[in-house]
Write a protein that holds these residues in place. Structure first.
Motif, short mmCIF file in Angstrom:
data_model
loop_
_atom_site.label_atom_id
_atom_site.label_comp_id
_atom_site.label_asym_id
_atom_site.label_seq_id
_atom_site.Cartn_x
_atom_site.Cartn_y
_atom_site.Cartn_z
N HIS A 167 0.87 -1.18 0.00
CA HIS A 167 0.00 0.00 0.00
C HIS A 167 0.90 1.22 0.00
N VAL A 168 0.69 2.12 -0.97
CA VAL A 168 1.52 3.33 -1.13
C VAL A 168 0.62 4.54 -0.99
N LEU A 169 1.04 5.53 -0.20
CA LEU A 169 0.20 6.69 0.08
C LEU A 169 0.34 7.79 -0.96
N GLN A 170 1.55 8.10 -1.40
CA GLN A 170 1.74 9.18 -2.36
C GLN A 170 1.42 8.66 -3.77
N PRO A 171 0.47 9.28 -4.50
CA PRO A 171 0.12 8.81 -5.83
C PRO A 171 1.28 8.95 -6.81
N LEU A 172 2.11 9.95 -6.61
CA LEU A 172 3.35 10.15 -7.36
C LEU A 172 4.45 10.34 -6.31
N ASP A 173 5.68 10.10 -6.71
CA ASP A 173 6.77 10.28 -5.76
C ASP A 173 7.10 11.76 -5.62
N PHE A 174 6.63 12.36 -4.53
CA PHE A 174 6.90 13.77 -4.26
C PHE A 174 8.27 13.98 -3.62
N ARG A 175 8.99 12.86 -3.40
CA ARG A 175 10.34 12.91 -2.82
C ARG A 175 10.34 13.57 -1.45
N ALA A 176 9.25 13.40 -0.74
CA ALA A 176 9.10 13.94 0.62
C ALA A 176 8.90 12.76 1.56
N ASP A 177 9.95 12.42 2.32
CA ASP A 177 9.88 11.24 3.18
C ASP A 177 8.84 11.37 4.29
N TRP A 178 8.52 12.60 4.66
CA TRP A 178 7.62 12.83 5.79
C TRP A 178 6.16 12.87 5.36
N PHE A 179 5.88 12.97 4.07
CA PHE A 179 4.53 13.21 3.56
C PHE A 179 3.76 11.89 3.49
N ALA A 180 2.73 11.76 4.34
CA ALA A 180 1.97 10.51 4.45
C ALA A 180 0.48 10.79 4.28
N PRO A 181 0.04 11.20 3.09
CA PRO A 181 -1.38 11.55 2.89
C PRO A 181 -2.29 10.34 3.06
N GLY A 182 -3.32 10.51 3.88
CA GLY A 182 -4.30 9.44 4.05
C GLY A 182 -3.82 8.28 4.91
N LEU A 183 -2.79 8.48 5.71
CA LEU A 183 -2.25 7.38 6.52
C LEU A 183 -3.30 6.83 7.48
N THR A 184 -3.94 7.70 8.22
CA THR A 184 -4.93 7.24 9.20
C THR A 184 -6.07 6.49 8.53
N ALA A 185 -6.59 7.05 7.43
CA ALA A 185 -7.70 6.40 6.72
C ALA A 185 -7.29 5.03 6.21
N ALA A 186 -6.08 4.94 5.65
CA ALA A 186 -5.61 3.65 5.14
C ALA A 186 -5.46 2.64 6.27
N ALA A 187 -4.90 3.07 7.38
CA ALA A 187 -4.71 2.16 8.51
C ALA A 187 -6.05 1.67 9.05
N ARG A 188 -7.05 2.55 9.10
CA ARG A 188 -8.37 2.14 9.58
C ARG A 188 -8.99 1.12 8.64
N ARG A 189 -8.84 1.31 7.33
CA ARG A 189 -9.39 0.35 6.38
C ARG A 189 -8.72 -1.02 6.52
N LEU A 190 -7.44 -1.00 6.73
CA LEU A 190 -6.71 -2.26 6.87
C LEU A 190 -7.01 -2.97 8.18
N ALA A 191 -7.38 -2.21 9.22
CA ALA A 191 -7.77 -2.75 10.53
C ALA A 191 -6.77 -3.80 11.04
N PRO A 192 -5.52 -3.43 11.19
CA PRO A 192 -4.52 -4.41 11.63
C PRO A 192 -4.64 -4.73 13.12
#
Length: 368
Positions: free
Chosen positions: A55-80
């Motif tokens: 699962h990859v958060l950035q649709p394109l590589d913005f070359r920003a290691d800190w940029f995690a768009p939609g992390l919380t939403a993705a984690a909730r969907r995955l329900a680990p």
């Protein structure tokens, strides 16, 4: 178990290699494993097995290691059931993930000797548990950052490339071929460092140390890896007239051949918590000389298979190298055997993977 591993980017570093190894191993053990990265691609992306969901958060590589768009939403969907955060950037988000996923066990990891960012420090107070990859890192967590000792598990890094051929004697081999390719004769002492070229890895210091070896010493310094600090290191070697002796051998997805061709592993980084490079070198029978840093002395048997040198003491570093290079053949054989035995026992991947899975199960059983 449903396991989510969070990593900013699959660059060629040691932490990233550990992330891929663990993800592949958890999936092989039958656990539903997802490896989530902030950035797409990376040198190690092809090494993730197909049984690991990506699962990859950035649709394109913005070359920003800190940029995690939609992390919380993705984690909730995955329900680990378990979230394992690897690397500084991921650990900065670990505390927030624990707050957003109260039913999950979010685990931070301490794998660096650098000062921790504020968000990382805040995460340490919030997460369910912390894995330190050395006893030294555990002590830093307790004494510097105030983490309760009972909240910390020490699990060493796993060997990524544990297999190594015998290094002494025998017929011409790939070792001889590789050495010859770089102009090293059988008498040449090959000093090896495998690391990304970043300022904190301090390859410049290794060049300075090697440059001060006695004039009659036949040596080469092989610097394997790539990164932003490589150009400056190449310029330093050229300035000192060492372009023939300092070999920039590039990134090797599997550096086993380099270990087989080397005589001594050398390391001058100031930011380690435990060096993947040094434990891999040990597993291939290569003794080590390294500057002191967090966890370094746990990478080898001190005074037997490796030597920790006070930082910036170039004279002591060179003296340790010269003692090793002057050692008779029988002593080298014994030292190599001791290094292999130590590393393959201490950093065995199956043992480390089991330790992680046992920790996950224990935390889930203890969950309210």
């Amino acid at each position: 178990m449903k396991i989510l591993i969070v990593q900013d980017f699959l660059r060629s570093g040691g932490t990233e290699r550990q992330s891929v190894l663990l993800a592949n191993a958890f999936a092989a053990a039958g656990h539903r494993t997802t490896l989530l990265t902030f950035r797409p691609g990376g040198a190690l992306a092809p090494t993730v097995v197909t049984s690991v969901a990506r699962h990859v958060l950035q649709p394109l590589d913005f070359r920003a290691d800190w940029f995690a768009p939609g992390l919380t939403a993705a984690a909730r969907r995955l329900a680990p059931d378990v979230v394992l955060c690897m690397g500084r950037m991921a650990n900065c988000y670990a505390g927030g993930l624990q707050s957003d996923l109260p039913a999950a066990r979010v685990i931070a990891t301490m794998r660096t000797g650098k000062p921790l960012p504020r968000l990382f420090r805040r995460s340490l107070a919030t997460v369910s548990h912390v894995v330190a990859n050395s006893r030294d890192a555990r002590d830093t967590l307790v004494n510097t950052y105030g983490v309760a000792a009972e909240k910390i598990a020490v699990i060493y890094n796993s060997l990524i490339f544990p297999a190594g051929s015998e290094r002494v004697g025998g017929a011409p081999s790939p070792r001889d071929t590789l050495r010859s390719k770089h102009g090293a004769t059988p008498a040449t002492a090959v000093l090896l460092c495998v690391a990304m070229f970043r300022p904190e890895k301090n390859q410049r210091e290794l060049i300075e140390i090697a440059a001060g070896l006695p004039a009659d010493c036949d040596w080469q310094l092989w610097l394997a890896g790539d990164g932003p600090a490589r150009t400056a290191c190449e310029q330093l070697a050229a300035t000192k007239g060492l372009t023939a002796r300092v070999q920039f051998v590039g990134f090797h997805r599997d550096p086993s051949a380099l270990y087989a061709a080397a005589d001594v592993a050398v390391h001058a980084s100031w930011s380690e918590a435990l060096s993947n490079f040094l434990i891999e070198a040990q597993a291939h029978g290569v003794p080590a000389v390294a500057y002191a840093a967090q966890g370094i002395e746990e990478c080898f048997v001190p005074g037997q298979t490796g030597w920790e040198i006070r930082r910036d003491d170039r004279a002591a570093f060179r003296a340790a190298l010269l003692r090793l290079l002057a050692e008779p053949g029988a002593g080298r054989v014994a030292r190599s055997a001791a290094a292999r035995a130590f590393a393959r026992e201490t950093f065995d991947p199956s043992r480390q993977v089991t330790a992680y899975l046992d920790l996950f199960q224990r935390l889930l059983r203890a969950a309210p």
